[in-house]
Design an enzyme around this catalytic site. Structure first.
Site, mmCIF file in Angstrom:
data_model
loop_
_atom_site.group_PDB
_atom_site.id
_atom_site.type_symbol
_atom_site.label_atom_id
_atom_site.label_comp_id
_atom_site.label_asym_id
_atom_site.label_seq_id
_atom_site.Cartn_x
_atom_site.Cartn_y
_atom_site.Cartn_z
ATOM 1 N N GLY A 1 0.746 -1.245 0.000
ATOM 2 C CA GLY A 1 0.000 0.000 0.000
ATOM 3 C C GLY A 1 0.775 1.293 0.000
ATOM 4 N NE ARG B 1 -0.273 2.025 -6.071
ATOM 5 C CZ ARG B 1 -1.349 1.988 -6.866
ATOM 6 N NH1 ARG B 1 -1.320 2.589 -8.025
ATOM 7 N NH2 ARG B 1 -2.440 1.383 -6.483
ATOM 8 C CE1 TYR C 1 -8.929 1.443 -9.608
ATOM 9 C CE2 TYR C 1 -6.868 1.522 -10.829
ATOM 10 C CZ TYR C 1 -7.815 0.807 -10.127
ATOM 11 O OH TYR C 1 -7.642 -0.538 -9.944
ATOM 12 C CB CYS D 1 -15.363 4.335 -30.283
ATOM 13 S SG CYS D 1 -14.688 4.111 -31.890
ATOM 14 C CD GLU D 2 -15.413 2.923 -23.588
ATOM 15 O OE1 GLU D 2 -15.251 3.505 -22.483
ATOM 16 O OE2 GLU D 2 -15.575 1.716 -23.707
ATOM 17 C CE1 TYR E 1 -2.167 -3.592 -8.533
ATOM 18 C CE2 TYR E 1 -0.855 -1.672 -7.950
ATOM 19 C CZ TYR E 1 -1.409 -2.889 -7.619
ATOM 20 O OH TYR E 1 -1.186 -3.420 -6.376
#
Ligand SMILES: *Cc1c(COP(=O)(O)O)cnc(C)c1O
EC number: 4.1.1.20
Length: 421
Positions: free
Chosen positions: A239, A278, A318, A346-347, A375
């Site tokens: 974390g 991470r 996110y 296409c978004e 990630y």
């Protein structure tokens, strides 16, 4: 600190020029630096020097076999959350006794796989899971080493979707019920209690929530020992956050995190386990992409690049930010202008950054998304039938493709048209 720097005006990964990789591999691709991965892993082992510990890399942050082998060879353990990740860790040569198995929904099949293959411990998240694990271990004539993940009810002050340690989150058992659940664990024939587990969220940029959680774990350790449980390991989860922008973020350093661990838990004579993902892999990777078009909108300029949300989904999912840098270093004092950097899907959510300052760019130019080693590739998909993005590992002056881009024959061959069609 990482090993992605400009040299002679060209962005390098260690001693390899990014354009050299692009010529060989094509774009887009992920590139990881072995020296950065090594450095980040060592920051944790150094931070915990003096207490017995195992740094278990969180495989879900980057599960490439080459990355796991590199870290495993340095002595890292692995934190896995699926049978697939367990297989990856083993295939990378990591022994079962250095693998911990986390996750709220382990299936019987996954439990049996790990029990038979060898496992350091299961981090169990519910009474139902305890009972199922006991039954399966007994069936195999084994005892499953177990910690119970407790939810300390602290707010990690991180993004809603990656916070895990509050009462309303789905993870672990409430710390107020720990006594009861450990009593159940002790009564089950297939279970051996070895410790306590806690993980409060991801991308934490402040030590205070860790301190609050660790204080509760220390208190619980004393209580459970008084109740007769052999608490000898404390798994503190992962974390610790990383800087996603170079300018203004200064998350706590592993050294300070280590000092906090020692201060709050050091006198309990437990083996400390941590599960960073991470912080080890995030800033050890870039996503490199090529500009396809520069499009003048009415109010803004769009940089349309060949990477898309299927390759790096964090911005779309996110609202995450990744610094974007040109691979050719802008001349000192060169003008920059704001671009909206977007992919071809296409978004509207296929947008990496809005009004991000870059020097004037043209089709064919390369850009790099920083902090993309965690990630990133693991969350990639083939949405829009875009081939899964390849991965490259650099060490010193050489590089290797560690996951190749699938060709379209392979992609199409995965589907089957039933004969009755
Ligand atoms: C995701 C996760 C980690 C790793 O988190 P990072 O923020 O990448 O360090 C560790 N442990 C568990 C149980 C997780 O779910």
């Amino acid at each position: 600190m990482d090993h992605f720097l400009y040299r002679d005006g060209i962005l390098h990964a260690e001693d390899v020029a990014i354009p050299d990789i692009a010529h060989t591999v094509g774009t887009p691709f992920y590139v990881y630096s072995a020296a950065t991965l090594t450095r980040h892993y060592r920051l944790f082992t150094e931070a915990l020097a003096g207490v017995p510990h195992l740094v278990c890399f969180s495989v879900k942050s980057n599960s490439n076999l080459a990355v796991l082998k590199l870290l495993g060879d340095l002595g890292a353990g692995m934190d896995v959350v699926s049978g697939g990740e367990y297989r990856r860790a083993r295939a990378a040569g990591v022994p079962g006794e250095r693998i911990v198995f986390s996750g709220v929904g382990k299936t019987g099949e996954e439990m049996a796989l790990a029990l038979e293959g060898g496992i350091r411990q299961f981090n169990v998240e519910s009474e139902a899971e305890l009972r199922a694990l006991s039954r399966i271990a007994e069936g195999l004539g084994l005892q499953a080493p177990v910690t119970v993940r407790v939810n300390p009810d602290v707010d990690a002050h991180t993004h809603e979707k990656i916070s895990t340690g509050r009462k309303e989150d789905k993870f672990g058992i409430p710390i107020s019920r720990a006594s009861e659940v450990y009593a159940l664990a002790a009564s089950l024939p297939g279970i051996e209690v070895v410790g306590i587990d806690v993980h409060i969220g991801s991308q934490l940029t402040d030590l205070a929530p860790f301190e609050a959680a660790f204080a509760k774990v220390a208190e619980l350790t004393r209580q459970l020992r008084a109740e007769g449980h052999d608490i000898r390991r404390l798994d503190l989860g992962g974390g610790l956050g990383i800087p996603y922008t170079r300018s203004n973020e200064a998350p706590p350093l592993p050294l300070d995190y280590g000092a906090l661990v020692k201060r709050t838990l050091g006198d309990l004579e437990c083996e400390i386990e941590i599960e960073p993902g991470r912080l080890i892999s995030g800033n050890a990777g870039l996503l490199v992409s090529e500009v396809i078009y520069v499009k003048e909108g009415e109010e803004r300029e769009f940089l349309i690049v060949d990477a898309a949300m299927n390759d790096l989904i964090r911005p779309a999912m996110y609202g995450a930010h990744h610094d974007i840098v040109p691979v050719t270093e802008p001349a000192a004092g060169a003008a920059s202008s704001p671009y909206d950097v977007v992919g071809p899907i296409c978004e509207t959510s296929d947008t990496f950054a809005r009004q991000w300052p870059l020097p004037s760019l043209a089709p064919g130019d390369l850009i790099a998304f920083r902090s993309a080693g965690a990630y990133g590739a693991v969350m990639a998909s083939e949405y829009n039938s875009r081939p899964l993005v390849p991965e490259v590992l650099v060490q010193g002056d050489h590089f290797a493709v560690i996951r190749k881009r699938p060709d379209f024959d392979e992609i199409l061959a995965r589907d089957t048209i039933p004969e009755w069609l």
